[in-house]
Design a protein around this motif. Structure first.
Motif, PDB file in Angstrom:
ATOM      1  N   ALA A  41       0.847  -1.205   0.000  1.00  0.00           N
ATOM      2  CA  ALA A  41       0.000   0.000   0.000  1.00  0.00           C
ATOM      3  C   ALA A  41       0.875   1.246   0.000  1.00  0.00           C
ATOM      4  O   ALA A  41       0.572   2.240  -0.671  1.00  0.00           O
ATOM      5  CB  ALA A  41      -0.921  -0.004   1.217  1.00  0.00           C
ATOM      6  N   SER A  42       1.964   1.203   0.728  1.00  0.00           N
ATOM      7  CA  SER A  42       2.879   2.351   0.787  1.00  0.00           C
ATOM      8  C   SER A  42       3.475   2.610  -0.594  1.00  0.00           C
ATOM      9  O   SER A  42       3.473   3.749  -1.072  1.00  0.00           O
ATOM     10  CB  SER A  42       3.974   2.064   1.815  1.00  0.00           C
ATOM     11  N   LEU A  43       3.946   1.575  -1.248  1.00  0.00           N
ATOM     12  CA  LEU A  43       4.532   1.739  -2.587  1.00  0.00           C
ATOM     13  C   LEU A  43       3.495   2.310  -3.553  1.00  0.00           C
ATOM     14  O   LEU A  43       3.808   3.161  -4.390  1.00  0.00           O
ATOM     15  CB  LEU A  43       5.057   0.397  -3.119  1.00  0.00           C
ATOM     16  N   GLN A  44       2.253   1.847  -3.418  1.00  0.00           N
ATOM     17  CA  GLN A  44       1.219   2.278  -4.362  1.00  0.00           C
ATOM     18  C   GLN A  44       0.807   3.733  -4.180  1.00  0.00           C
ATOM     19  O   GLN A  44       0.176   4.306  -5.049  1.00  0.00           O
ATOM     20  CB  GLN A  44       0.013   1.340  -4.295  1.00  0.00           C
ATOM     21  N   ARG A  45       1.209   4.330  -3.072  1.00  0.00           N
ATOM     22  CA  ARG A  45       0.893   5.752  -2.878  1.00  0.00           C
ATOM     23  C   ARG A  45       1.702   6.647  -3.806  1.00  0.00           C
ATOM     24  O   ARG A  45       1.265   7.729  -4.144  1.00  0.00           O
ATOM     25  CB  ARG A  45       1.152   6.152  -1.423  1.00  0.00           C
ATOM     26  N   HIS A  46       2.888   6.199  -4.198  1.00  0.00           N
ATOM     27  CA  HIS A  46       3.749   7.120  -4.962  1.00  0.00           C
ATOM     28  C   HIS A  46       4.346   6.507  -6.236  1.00  0.00           C
ATOM     29  O   HIS A  46       4.978   7.208  -7.018  1.00  0.00           O
ATOM     30  CB  HIS A  46       4.893   7.622  -4.081  1.00  0.00           C
ATOM     31  N   ALA A  47       4.177   5.186  -6.397  1.00  0.00           N
ATOM     32  CA  ALA A  47       4.863   4.532  -7.521  1.00  0.00           C
ATOM     33  C   ALA A  47       3.889   3.743  -8.383  1.00  0.00           C
ATOM     34  O   ALA A  47       2.851   3.274  -7.907  1.00  0.00           O
ATOM     35  CB  ALA A  47       5.946   3.590  -6.987  1.00  0.00           C
ATOM     36  N   LEU A  48       4.253   3.601  -9.655  1.00  0.00           N
ATOM     37  CA  LEU A  48       3.587   2.609 -10.491  1.00  0.00           C
ATOM     38  C   LEU A  48       4.213   1.277 -10.084  1.00  0.00           C
ATOM     39  O   LEU A  48       5.426   1.089 -10.205  1.00  0.00           O
ATOM     40  CB  LEU A  48       3.853   2.880 -11.974  1.00  0.00           C
ATOM     41  N   VAL A  49       3.384   0.379  -9.570  1.00  0.00           N
ATOM     42  CA  VAL A  49       3.910  -0.878  -9.047  1.00  0.00           C
ATOM     43  C   VAL A  49       3.802  -1.950 -10.141  1.00  0.00           C
ATOM     44  O   VAL A  49       2.718  -2.200 -10.676  1.00  0.00           O
ATOM     45  CB  VAL A  49       3.161  -1.309  -7.762  1.00  0.00           C
ATOM     46  N   VAL A  50       4.930  -2.543 -10.475  1.00  0.00           N
ATOM     47  CA  VAL A  50       5.011  -3.491 -11.585  1.00  0.00           C
ATOM     48  C   VAL A  50       5.447  -4.856 -11.056  1.00  0.00           C
ATOM     49  O   VAL A  50       6.495  -4.978 -10.413  1.00  0.00           O
ATOM     50  CB  VAL A  50       6.038  -3.006 -12.635  1.00  0.00           C
ATOM     51  N   TYR A  51       4.641  -5.852 -11.336  1.00  0.00           N
ATOM     52  CA  TYR A  51       4.969  -7.234 -10.935  1.00  0.00           C
ATOM     53  C   TYR A  51       5.712  -7.906 -12.085  1.00  0.00           C
ATOM     54  O   TYR A  51       5.157  -8.098 -13.164  1.00  0.00           O
ATOM     55  CB  TYR A  51       3.661  -7.974 -10.618  1.00  0.00           C
ATOM     56  N   LEU A  52       6.963  -8.238 -11.844  1.00  0.00           N
ATOM     57  CA  LEU A  52       7.721  -9.016 -12.827  1.00  0.00           C
ATOM     58  C   LEU A  52       7.427 -10.481 -12.562  1.00  0.00           C
ATOM     59  O   LEU A  52       7.782 -11.027 -11.517  1.00  0.00           O
ATOM     60  CB  LEU A  52       9.220  -8.741 -12.707  1.00  0.00           C
ATOM     61  N   TRP A  53       6.782 -11.092 -13.538  1.00  0.00           N
ATOM     62  CA  TRP A  53       6.290 -12.458 -13.380  1.00  0.00           C
ATOM     63  C   TRP A  53       7.138 -13.459 -14.149  1.00  0.00           C
ATOM     64  O   TRP A  53       7.588 -13.176 -15.278  1.00  0.00           O
ATOM     65  CB  TRP A  53       4.842 -12.537 -13.884  1.00  0.00           C
ATOM     66  N   ALA A  54       7.369 -14.621 -13.559  1.00  0.00           N
ATOM     67  CA  ALA A  54       7.877 -15.795 -14.279  1.00  0.00           C
ATOM     68  C   ALA A  54       7.172 -16.997 -13.665  1.00  0.00           C
ATOM     69  O   ALA A  54       6.751 -16.956 -12.503  1.00  0.00           O
ATOM     70  CB  ALA A  54       9.383 -15.915 -14.135  1.00  0.00           C
ATOM     71  N   SER A  55       7.028 -18.061 -14.441  1.00  0.00           N
ATOM     72  CA  SER A  55       6.327 -19.246 -13.936  1.00  0.00           C
ATOM     73  C   SER A  55       7.150 -19.907 -12.829  1.00  0.00           C
ATOM     74  O   SER A  55       8.377 -19.761 -12.798  1.00  0.00           O
ATOM     75  CB  SER A  55       6.111 -20.245 -15.066  1.00  0.00           C
ATOM     76  N   PRO A  56       6.496 -20.658 -11.959  1.00  0.00           N
ATOM     77  CA  PRO A  56       7.228 -21.380 -10.911  1.00  0.00           C
ATOM     78  C   PRO A  56       8.322 -22.263 -11.510  1.00  0.00           C
ATOM     79  O   PRO A  56       9.410 -22.364 -10.945  1.00  0.00           O
ATOM     80  CB  PRO A  56       6.150 -22.231 -10.227  1.00  0.00           C
ATOM     81  N   GLU A  57       8.049 -22.860 -12.670  1.00  0.00           N
ATOM     82  CA  GLU A  57       9.040 -23.749 -13.301  1.00  0.00           C
ATOM     83  C   GLU A  57      10.327 -22.982 -13.613  1.00  0.00           C
ATOM     84  O   GLU A  57      11.429 -23.457 -13.336  1.00  0.00           O
ATOM     85  CB  GLU A  57       8.484 -24.357 -14.597  1.00  0.00           C
ATOM     86  N   VAL A  58      10.175 -21.808 -14.193  1.00  0.00           N
ATOM     87  CA  VAL A  58      11.350 -21.012 -14.555  1.00  0.00           C
ATOM     88  C   VAL A  58      12.060 -20.520 -13.292  1.00  0.00           C
ATOM     89  O   VAL A  58      13.291 -20.563 -13.195  1.00  0.00           O
ATOM     90  CB  VAL A  58      10.946 -19.837 -15.477  1.00  0.00           C
ATOM     91  N   LEU A  59      11.300 -20.101 -12.313  1.00  0.00           N
ATOM     92  CA  LEU A  59      11.921 -19.638 -11.066  1.00  0.00           C
ATOM     93  C   LEU A  59      12.673 -20.784 -10.392  1.00  0.00           C
ATOM     94  O   LEU A  59      13.755 -20.585  -9.838  1.00  0.00           O
ATOM     95  CB  LEU A  59      10.862 -19.046 -10.127  1.00  0.00           C
TER      96      LEU A  59
END
Ligand code: S3P
Length: 179
Positions: A95-113
């Motif tokens: 919530a704190s990050l969302q007050r001032h930043a565009l919050v971007v989720y970098l996604w990869a599948s569990p298999e790749v991780l």
């Protein structure tokens, strides 16, 4: 997207090893913003490494440092923030990050991780007998939080530069919407 937000910064969230720091540095260069890695910042302030903080002070002490840092970031502008994998899994931090930043989720599948897990050094949470099981468990718990990001970017089958380009575009669009 929430209203009344001031989108000043970019915050990258997601699991260990997904590429937050590498992508973040490229995004910062393109936007001519400063790059800040929360783990590095915590290490500089503590005068020790993340594994040392975990070993000597315990995980709760590390999480408290994260909590304090996230609050300080609310005052900053023109910053690309690469967060430690656990930071945004805490709803208050998110919530704190969302007050001032565009919050971007970098996604990869569990298999790749899982494939990348062997290369992940210096991550105390994965220094266990069965890191694969640990990754699955952490991902299951954290994915619902990560998914509350403004933007989800699939990092598979594309280069760091492509991922960074997509984030820059989204950031510029979001800023225009909020003008
Ligand atoms: C953690 C991720 C790490 C670091 C610490 C805990 C986590 O950051 O903050 O080891 O809880 O997922 P990276 O995501 O940069 O590896």
């Amino acid at each position: 997207m929430q209203t009344g937000r001031q989108i000043e910064n970019v915050a990258l969230i997601g699991f260990m090893g997904v590429g937050k720091s590498s992508v973040g540095q490229i995004v910062a260069k393109r936007l001519r913003f400063e790059f800040l890695d929360t783990d590095q910042q915590i290490e500089a302030e503590a005068g020790k490494t993340v594994p040392e903080i975990f070993a000597q002070d315990g995980e709760p002490a590390f999480r408290e440092r994260e909590r304090q840092l996230v609050g300080q970031l609310e005052q900053r502008t023109q910053l690309v923030i690469s967060t430690g994998g656990g930071m945004a899994a805490n709803p208050r931090n998110l919530a704190s990050l969302q007050r001032h930043a565009l919050v971007v989720y970098l996604w990869a599948s569990p298999e790749v991780l899982l494939q990348r897990a062997g290369q992940l050094k210096g991550r105390p949470l994965l220094a266990v007998a069965d890191p694969a099981a640990r990754i699955r468990e952490l991902l299951t718990a954290r994915d619902p939080f990560y998914r509350q990001a403004d933007v989800l970017v699939n990092t598979e089958h594309r280069s760091m530069n492509e991922v960074a380009g997509q984030i820059v575009t989204q950031f510029r669009m979001a800023r225009r919407e909020h003008e």
